[in-house]
Design an enzyme around this catalytic site. Structure first.
Site, PDB file in Angstrom:
ATOM      1  N   HIS A 153      -4.618 -11.912  -3.846  1.00  8.08           N
ATOM      2  CA  HIS A 153      -5.791 -12.954  -4.043  1.00  8.08           C
ATOM      3  C   HIS A 153      -5.224 -14.222  -3.811  1.00  8.08           C
ATOM      4  CE1 HIS A 153      -8.156  -9.573  -6.462  1.00  8.08           C
ATOM      5  NE2 HIS A 153      -7.781  -9.331  -5.405  1.00  8.08           N
ATOM      6  N   LYS A 396      -4.502  -2.845  -9.548  1.00 11.26           N
ATOM      7  CA  LYS A 396      -4.831  -3.007  -8.251  1.00 11.26           C
ATOM      8  C   LYS A 396      -3.968  -4.276  -7.853  1.00 11.26           C
ATOM      9  CE  LYS A 396      -9.470  -1.835  -8.955  1.00 11.26           C
ATOM     10  NZ  LYS A 396     -10.948  -2.219  -8.652  1.00 11.26           N
ATOM     11  N   PHE A 397      -3.161  -4.766  -8.508  1.00 13.50           N
ATOM     12  CA  PHE A 397      -1.945  -5.812  -8.140  1.00 13.50           C
ATOM     13  C   PHE A 397      -2.538  -7.055  -7.589  1.00 13.50           C
ATOM     14  CE2 PHE A 397      -0.582  -1.494  -7.071  1.00 13.50           C
ATOM     15  CZ  PHE A 397      -0.113  -1.075  -8.323  1.00 13.50           C
ATOM     16  N   CYS A 398      -3.683  -7.512  -8.095  1.00 13.64           N
ATOM     17  CA  CYS A 398      -4.378  -8.890  -7.408  1.00 13.64           C
ATOM     18  C   CYS A 398      -4.485  -8.670  -5.887  1.00 13.64           C
ATOM     19  CB  CYS A 398      -3.877  -9.923  -7.860  1.00 13.64           C
ATOM     20  SG  CYS A 398      -3.831 -10.161  -9.721  1.00 13.64           S
ATOM     21  N   ALA A 399      -4.769  -7.420  -5.611  1.00 11.67           N
ATOM     22  CA  ALA A 399      -4.949  -7.389  -3.928  1.00 11.67           C
ATOM     23  C   ALA A 399      -6.152  -6.254  -3.838  1.00 11.67           C
ATOM     24  CB  ALA A 399      -3.898  -6.772  -3.465  1.00 11.67           C
TER      25      ALA A 399
END
Ligand SMILES: Cc1ncc(COP(=O)(O)O)c(C=O)c1O
Length: 447
Positions: A153, A396-399
């Site tokens: 993100h 979700k790993f900021c993705a």
């Protein structure tokens, strides 16, 4: 049904188990019995931390979460300690220690410039982290921006805020290059901003080819190097990268400092990132008009208003120096061995699926995300921590866009390695995951 525990509950269980069972053996060795040949490549903080398990034993912490924040190198700790002993104001004092602090800060800038192969006229700006660097650059670009939808993100939202065009990356590297080219050919853009390595899968993008592509269509390229710079030596000069952003805390330095390096003209022409002291060349008061006129500096100072994070800069520079000393080849070999061990081990566990974005990518850094059939990522991560003393990332790993597109709407588990990782750490993870899916682990479902 999968039961998710929140962080407080997990911590409370750890503590309860620890307090209620004081007589169990203090330390358990979970390191594999067989020969383990690969140790750490460098000494890092926390390497001998023992952490509590739910049964009251303690075990050496296996940190497999380097992609989130890597532990500080001992060389970094030493440099910061030395700088602290002579700590004084930066850029604003004639006193001897002020001069020493200023020299350290500016010396750090020069070290970072050399580490990333900056061109002579590039600016090296110290920021808070990669997110900060990309937000800063987003305020400087004089035109359209193109990004991929695989991004963290931090390399998506600052651009989207300014109306960036998002290209959906086909699931092959060749297809992705073609999609980028089609977008740049369709309408001119000032900048293409791409990740160097995916924070979800660790796959590395062909940066030189992307740089050449961007330049062919009159655009510049920015690389989000948060996951690439800790693992690969990058040269702006040789690769054609125009801007590079990265974070200290993923580069074996503590939190709070990051870097934006790149071409001076856009940076000098833009409004300062923050308004305040240090960025100003001159401020002239006009009391009658109740206003002031400001002349801003050019150069890094323009975007570094406020007292700078000298210790953060010193830490990043010390990490750069130590990575250079260790050598690109040794780092690559250490990581390649461990990541291949990890991938081969996970491939041998039924019900475990490592994630990939590009079917034809042939390079990856030490990051592997995987899904475990029938067990929520959070539950896997909690099990690994509570019963095996292993730290990984889940979610979700900021993705979010790419994670959804990969067909794992709840996210995945991510193991990531670095200079302090040992073969034993990786084997412990593989044993623990195998134990979980075989139905013997606490969090496992009947399969
Ligand atoms: C690829 C990538 N870009 C950007 C970031 C943001 O880094 P920071 O939180 O240090 O700003 C991360 C963090 O995980 C990342 O993995």
């Amino acid at each position: 049904m999968t039961v998710l525990l929140d962080a407080d509950t997990v911590l409370a269980r750890h503590q309860a188990a620890f307090e209620c069972a004081p007589d169990v053996p203090a330390r358990r060795e979970l390191d594999p019995a067989g020969p383990v040949t690969v140790g750490p490549l460098a000494a890092v903080s926390g390497r001998d931390e023992y952490v509590p398990l739910t049964d009251g034993a303690t075990v050496r912490y296996a940190n497999l979460d380097y992609a989130a924040s890597a532990p500080a190198l001992d060389a970094v700790t030493a440099a910061v300690t030395a700088a602290l002993s002579e700590y004084a104001s930066v850029h604003r004092g004639a006193g001897y220690l002020s001069q020493r602090s200023t020299a350290r800060y500016e010396g750090a800038r020069a070290t970072v410039a050399e580490f990333v192969g900056a061109r002579d006229d590039d600016h090296v700006i110290f920021t808070g982290n990669t997110t900060d660097s990309l937000n800063l650059l987003a305020g400087c670009v004089p035109g359209d921006v193109v990004v991929l939808d695989v991004e963290h993100h931090a390399n998506l939202l600052p651009w989207r805020r300014r109306g960036a065009r998002v290209v959906c990356a086909p699931l092959s590297v060749g297809g992705t290059l073609a999609a980028v080219e089609a977008e740049l050919a369709r309408r001119p853009a000032a900048l293409l901003s791409v990740t160097g390595a995916s924070n979800v899968t660790g796959e590395v993008l062909p940066i030189r080819r992307l740089a050449a592509l961007a330049h062919r269509y009159g655009a510049r390229i920015c690389v989000d190097g948060a996951q690439l710079v800790p693992h690969r030596r990058i040269s702006l000069r040789e690769s054609g990268i125009d801007y590079l952003a990265f974070s200290g805390h993923k580069l074996y330095a503590p939190f709070g400092a990051g870097v934006l390096v790149g071409r001076a003209d856009w940076l000098d022409d833009a409004d300062p990132y923050r308004y305040g002291g240090g960025a100003t060349y001159e401020v002239i008061g006009r009391p009658v008009a109740r206003d002031v006129e400001v002349a801003w500096h050019t150069g890094p100072a323009r975007h570094e208003a406020g007292s700078p994070n000298v210790l953060g800069a010193v830490a990043i520079a010390a990490a750069c120096t130590e990575l250079t000393r260790l050598g690109e080849t040794a780092i690559a070999e250490h990581e390649r061995f461990l990541v291949e061990l990890l991938l081969a081990g996970l491939a041998g566990i039924d019900g475990v699926t490592p994630l990939r974005i590009w079917v034809d990518s042939d390079d990856r850094v030490g990051i592997v995300a995987f899904a475990v059939d029938g067990v929520a990522p959070r539950e896997v991560a909690e099990y690994l921590s509570a019963e095996h003393g292993i730290g990984v990332r889940d979610g979700k790993f900021c993705a979010h866009p790419i994670v959804s597109r990969l067909g794992v709407p709840d996210g995945a588990v991510r193991a990531s390695i670095g200079l302090g990782t040992t073969e034993s750490d990786v084997r412990r993870l593989l044993d623990a995951v195998a134990h979980l899916v075989s139905g013997r682990g606490r969090g496992s479902k009947q399969r």
